[in-house]
Design an enzyme around this catalytic site. Sequence first.
Site, PDB file in Angstrom:
ATOM      1  N   SER A 151      53.849  51.483  34.434  1.00 14.40           N
ATOM      2  CA  SER A 151      53.595  50.468  35.454  1.00 14.40           C
ATOM      3  C   SER A 151      53.861  51.032  36.843  1.00 14.40           C
ATOM      4  CB  SER A 151      54.509  49.264  35.206  1.00 14.40           C
ATOM      5  OG  SER A 151      54.123  48.168  35.993  1.00 14.40           O
ATOM      6  N   TYR A 196      51.575  39.518  48.398  1.00 15.29           N
ATOM      7  CA  TYR A 196      51.063  40.421  49.427  1.00 15.29           C
ATOM      8  C   TYR A 196      49.775  39.830  50.017  1.00 15.29           C
ATOM      9  CZ  TYR A 196      54.577  43.536  47.482  1.00 15.29           C
ATOM     10  OH  TYR A 196      55.774  44.070  47.043  1.00 15.29           O
ATOM     11  N   ARG A 223      45.412  43.528  39.905  1.00 15.92           N
ATOM     12  CA  ARG A 223      46.706  42.948  39.514  1.00 15.92           C
ATOM     13  C   ARG A 223      46.806  41.585  40.172  1.00 15.92           C
ATOM     14  NH1 ARG A 223      52.899  45.063  38.962  1.00 15.92           N
ATOM     15  NH2 ARG A 223      51.981  45.732  37.003  1.00 15.92           N
ATOM     16  N   ARG A 263      60.666  49.542  33.855  1.00 11.43           N
ATOM     17  CA  ARG A 263      62.035  50.045  33.759  1.00 11.43           C
ATOM     18  C   ARG A 263      62.268  50.978  32.572  1.00 11.43           C
ATOM     19  NH1 ARG A 263      62.346  44.944  35.978  1.00 11.43           N
ATOM     20  NH2 ARG A 263      63.597  44.766  37.877  1.00 11.43           N
TER      21      ARG A 263
END
Length: 780
Positions: free
Chosen positions: A415, A575, A623, A717
Amino acid sequence: MKVSIVGGGPGGLYFALLAQKAWPRWDITVYERNRPDDTFGFGVVFSDQTLDAFKACDVPSYEMIRRRFAYWGDVDVVYKGRTMRSGGNGFCGCSRVALLHILHDRCRELGVKLIFEKEIKTLEEVADSDLVVVADGINSIIREKNKDHFQPSVDLRPNKFTWLGSTRPLDAFKYFFHETPMGIVLAHCYQYEEGRSTWIIETDEGTWKNFGFDSKDEAAMLETLERVFAEELDGHRLIANRSVWRNFPTITNKTWVKVSGKTAAVLVGDAKATAHFSIGSGTKLAMEDAISLFDFIKTEKTIEKALERYDTGRREEVEKTQHAANVSLAWFEHMRRYWDMDPLQFAFGVMSRSKQITWENLELRDPGFVREVRHWFAKQVKDRGFDIDLAAPPVPMFTPFRLRGMVLENRVVVSPMDQYTAVDGVPGNWHLVHLGSRAIGGAGLVCIEMTCVSPEGRISPGCTGLWNEAQRDAFRRIADFCHANSKAKLCMQIGHSGRKGSTQLGWEKMDHPLETGNWPLVSASPIPYLEGVSQIPQELSRSGMAEIILQFRKTTRLAHEAGFDMLELHMAHGYLLASFISPLTNQRSDEYGGSIENRMRFPLAVWQACREAWPAGKPMSARISAADWAPGGLSGEDLMALTRMLKDAGCDLIDCSTGQTVPQQRPVYGRMYQAPFADWVRNEVGIATMTVGAVTSADQVNTLLAAGKADLVALARPHLANPYLTLQASAWYQDASQFWPLQYLAGRDQAMRNASRERSELTELQLRARPASHEVKDGR
């Protein structure tokens, strides 16, 4: 100690017997509104694990329970004329009235007073008690009379269901799915004693109305359902017992405890929290509540402290069960979404729907079933023109995937993760090592962090950019290294920060403005991200839109020149492009605000400009934030509309993220918590999707892919902690077809040997740790 228990269901009775056994001098009374032989519903279900807990708590009642239960290990999914069986599940069923009689007898034996046909409506009626256990069910009168204190919340789910019985014997838990001219009807069925089985009928409201169930009496309803399930009933009849159609209420309470004067009251069972019948946990939860409450009273010095511990210590387990139940019920609410799936994939989806059961859980229970699914999945890939060895098929994560002219070696994605380490937008050695190591680590696709189209479009001074040749050349160095030393494909994600720009680095005060050197911001509307903290952005003008479209087009061209295989537009997380899409951040009154079609106008213009500048043979994705997790945010209808617009505009893949639109968001976290959105878009809109969010293991990747919830799975992560996650997974699954650099081949061979041994040892330990069957055999 005087204890009053309001409600004589399994939860209240079980607490009574545990407490009376431990403290014989306590004065314990159970008040039940119904007669001793009255009961609603038919059978109850427990797992072997739950029976282990009963055995540890009270052997006499455990023995009586297990000798009345019907046992099964198999689950059958009957769909489109085919029965898919998954074994090794270890469940048992018992008549609810038989369970109540067992608990009645044990309570009397221990000295508990049972008072029937006595309804307690207020706490004042039992005010002489030191402890009041409120176990009066879903429609708890006590809870409702004290709702200002307990603060209950009720989510009434849309599907209709009714609880029936039958004399039809069953050798497994069976899901009978039926498509009729009126709609899809499902029966959840299991045997609970010899010659008796439970049949829970479920359908959506539209189908329910199409059948006329909203106006039919009980006899007409039974006749209709017997006709629908004639083959499955095999000549047997359905039996009603106050079998009204209902909507399931998911109930939560802010607190479970109320202390007033000398009396302390505590909620247990359905009065406290409900869990959908599709995971068979209502009675289980109630009796486990009783065990938990008893344990806290036993270990704490005062009742008040024990109830405080119960209200906090028990809550996590209850909420986990409720979350699994909510995910499970949502699957059944959207049965139509999966109706065109192959039967094996459909059955795998049924088995894994709650996220509690995964690929490896199922493989441990029934290797043969998972082997069938594995072969089916591999064959679908082979039928698309890939060279797949069906004699030794790969697990889903190690099958290739094509988007336009780009072929990924596997379905694992790194990612995009902001590193905040660029200088003037130029990626440096850190990015080379960071991205290069993850490409070598085996992922099929490596995504670059959001790379900004202009200096003013950056999130922070450390963000990468792609608006000049120096940045292009630095990225080309990275792309060349990854392509030369791995089979990973590279995706350049581009975006503009909008109102969330000019902020400090991620490890500083995230989302807060720079202390000095801020640059001006633009957004769909002049709304700051953090009220009173963030800059107020300027509302983007049409001339500003035209300029930003040119910036995106130029960045797209530079990304191609840098050698990237795929381009992704960042339309999520609040955004710039996302600020137009969400009604929380777009309050414009012109043609760029209002309806979702208007709100998508500018993002689509950017998309079309990039698609024109990007080679036709290379794929593009978007996305999106599929939900804002805040009131007034993006609706489900908006999500469907915007993804259909992107599909029509030539989008190849929807990268489904959520949230980060507004700071007051309230996400519902959990394992793979964003996967339902990728599932929804994929199976409703008919476009490839990528899911991301709390996916932590190869096991979960395989589960999501096999169930058809996504086509690609991105992990963030886990890749920060382990760049070689994919290569290690290939060793775990003994998949030698995955590419390893020549320099690492010796490591591959050792990893394969070690993983084979470790997996064998782990499987043996897991099998030993499984609860033993409690089935009575040869009288024992």
